[in-house]
Each structure stands twice: as C-alpha cells, then as structure tokens.
Scaffold this motif. Sequence first.
Motif, PDB file in Angstrom:
ATOM      1  N   UNK A  97       0.827  -1.199   0.000  1.00 39.45           N
ATOM      2  CA  UNK A  97       0.000   0.000   0.000  1.00 39.45           C
ATOM      3  C   UNK A  97       0.868   1.259   0.000  1.00 39.45           C
ATOM      4  N   UNK A  98       0.262   2.368  -0.381  1.00 37.19           N
ATOM      5  CA  UNK A  98       0.968   3.647  -0.387  1.00 37.19           C
ATOM      6  C   UNK A  98       1.474   3.977   1.014  1.00 37.19           C
ATOM      7  N   UNK A  99       0.592   3.853   2.006  1.00 35.70           N
ATOM      8  CA  UNK A  99       0.995   4.137   3.389  1.00 35.70           C
ATOM      9  C   UNK A  99       2.059   3.159   3.861  1.00 35.70           C
ATOM     10  N   UNK A 100       1.888   1.873   3.490  1.00 35.37           N
ATOM     11  CA  UNK A 100       2.874   0.862   3.876  1.00 35.37           C
ATOM     12  C   UNK A 100       4.239   1.145   3.295  1.00 35.37           C
ATOM     13  N   UNK A 104       7.491   1.897   5.529  1.00 32.96           N
ATOM     14  CA  UNK A 104       8.676   1.056   5.392  1.00 32.96           C
ATOM     15  C   UNK A 104       9.913   1.916   5.157  1.00 32.96           C
ATOM     16  N   UNK A 105       9.786   2.899   4.277  1.00 37.22           N
ATOM     17  CA  UNK A 105      10.901   3.832   4.048  1.00 37.22           C
ATOM     18  C   UNK A 105      11.308   4.503   5.360  1.00 37.22           C
ATOM     19  N   UNK A 106      10.310   4.988   6.106  1.00 38.06           N
ATOM     20  CA  UNK A 106      10.608   5.737   7.333  1.00 38.06           C
ATOM     21  C   UNK A 106      11.291   4.870   8.379  1.00 38.06           C
ATOM     22  N   UNK A 107      10.750   3.692   8.658  1.00 37.28           N
ATOM     23  CA  UNK A 107      11.320   2.841   9.696  1.00 37.28           C
ATOM     24  C   UNK A 107      12.664   2.262   9.285  1.00 37.28           C
ATOM     25  N   UNK A 108      12.794   1.872   8.024  1.00 41.31           N
ATOM     26  CA  UNK A 108      14.055   1.287   7.562  1.00 41.31           C
ATOM     27  C   UNK A 108      15.189   2.294   7.698  1.00 41.31           C
ATOM     28  N   UNK A 109      14.987   3.502   7.197  1.00 37.77           N
ATOM     29  CA  UNK A 109      16.071   4.477   7.208  1.00 37.77           C
ATOM     30  C   UNK A 109      16.205   5.187   8.551  1.00 37.77           C
ATOM     31  N   UNK A 110      15.151   5.239   9.346  1.00 38.20           N
ATOM     32  CA  UNK A 110      15.274   5.765  10.703  1.00 38.20           C
ATOM     33  C   UNK A 110      16.175   4.868  11.535  1.00 38.20           C
ATOM     34  N   UNK A 111      15.984   3.573  11.411  1.00 41.04           N
ATOM     35  CA  UNK A 111      16.829   2.650  12.171  1.00 41.04           C
ATOM     36  C   UNK A 111      18.244   2.596  11.611  1.00 41.04           C
ATOM     37  N   UNK A 112      18.383   2.879  10.310  1.00 40.23           N
ATOM     38  CA  UNK A 112      19.716   3.003   9.745  1.00 40.23           C
ATOM     39  C   UNK A 112      20.428   4.223  10.329  1.00 40.23           C
ATOM     40  N   UNK A 113      19.711   5.322  10.477  1.00 49.15           N
ATOM     41  CA  UNK A 113      20.284   6.516  11.108  1.00 49.15           C
ATOM     42  C   UNK A 113      20.610   6.249  12.572  1.00 49.15           C
TER      43      UNK A 113
END
Length: 296
Positions: A97-100, A104-113
Amino acid sequence: MRTLDTTNISGSVSEFILLGFPCHRDIQVLLFVIFSLIYLLTLMGNTSIICAVWSSQKLHTPMYILLANFSFLEICYVSSDVPKMLANIISQTKSTSYAGCLFQFYFFFSMRAAEGLFLSVMSFDRFLAICSPLHYPTIMTHHLCAWLVVFCWAGGFLWLLTPLTLISQVPFCGPNTIDHFLCDLAPLLALSCASVSGITLICGIISSLIIFLTFLYVLGTYICVLSVVLEVPPGSGRHKAFSTCASHLAVVCLFYGSVMVMYASPGSGDYPGLQKFVTLFYALETPFFNPLIYNF
C-alpha cells in the motif's frame, strides 16, 4: 502484473508494485530459502546477545548495555524490510500500500540513522575506556548511558521526519512499479508525476549529513584511541586494548563501507541492479554479522 489500475478516485496511486528479484520461479524459491535462513540466524544471533547481557549481572555495564540495544536495533532493522521482501518473492501480486511503502521507508532508514548514532556512542564509550580509564566510571555512568540510548533511538526517528513529510506530499499518478525489493528513496521519487529535484536534494543532504557526521566522529575517536594504544608498551595491555576495539571497528567498516558505496559513489543510482544488490547487502550483512563478530 498490475501496474496502472491501482489508483483511487482522485487519480492518485494507492499501492506500489515492488518487483524485487524478477527471475525464474526455481531461483525465487532458492532466494526465499536463503534469505529466510539468514533472517532466522540474524534473529537468533542478536537475541542471544540480548539474553546474555540481560541474564548476567556482570554484563550490566555501559559497554554491554549499548551492545544489547544495538542488537535489538538490528532485529528491528532487519524486520522492517526482510519479511515483506520474503512475502513478495513468493507472491504473485508483489504489492504494497501507499501508506505501507512510506512507513517502510521511514522505519528502515530511521533505524539506519539510529545505527550510525549507536556506533558513534559506542566509539565514545571505547574512547573513554581506553583514553581516560581513571575517569571512565565517573563519566560513563548508567544515567548517562541511559540518556545516550534514548538519544540514539529518538535521534534516528526524528532525523527522518523531514524526508518522510516531504515524500508524503509528492504526487504519484502512475506508473506504480518500483524496481526494488523495498521502498527506497530514489526509485520511489522516480515515479512522481511532478518535479522532485528540490525534495531529492533536501533528502540527499539530510541522509548524507547523518552518514558523514557519524563517520567522521567515529573516525576521529579511533584516531585518538589508536594514538594512545600505540604508546602502550607491547605486552602491557596493548593486545587487550586492540581486542576491545576490534569487534566494534569491524562492524563500523561493514556499516559505513556498504552505505558509502551505495550513497556516496557517483552514478550509483544509475544502475538499478547494482543499487538493489548493494541495498540487499547492507540490509542483511550488518545485522547478520554483528553477533558473529561480537561473539568471536
């Protein structure tokens, strides 16, 4: 495969198709088995570190508390993309989904940061332990350690709020096929039906800042550490000092090496296959090798 009929009544894309790894079905089954095995071993290895630190009173020190949080971060990090990737490998629709996709982008790269921040804090801990051993107990208290842990977790998620807000305002009218296994920034913005050069620049600057600032900090602390260690006479603690830092340095090299190949190499985004491979590498390698390196 559906690519254009996934729009809502306003004409906006309501879901994306993640192509993942388009290949023969037998190869996809093999990839599913390999990635599933790596994922399970990653969960088991990092969970074992957390359990070891939790169960042993003598490991309730800042160094191991930071390591346990780092291992938990790796579990969350690898779980933000691998389960969806595995589901898409065996799925026929491969849709999200669009929201999904945004989350996913937000959590993946937030945890990368957050991972970069944790590596910086862990290098600070090693710097104090080796360069100021007499002052270490009074500086690196459990109270300070707790605040550093909060700083790393909160800092990673706050850092990506601006890119998330900007991307959420980008219009997507179709097509909706992303040639990737996750919702990465470049292939996602490439589908926009409006100019996104400004957003791409801002997101690139934000991403580069967290990478290079933490890298330069880690590099600076270890230059100081090595200068102190090399002054120690052989056989009088030098080996112990090197072994204390070796595991952390190995994880640092894996993390920043793969990230910089991906985001600091000129033209790396021009080759989707290479981009996908490098992303897969840094999405799996640090969480997988982390428990192996620290248990060696």
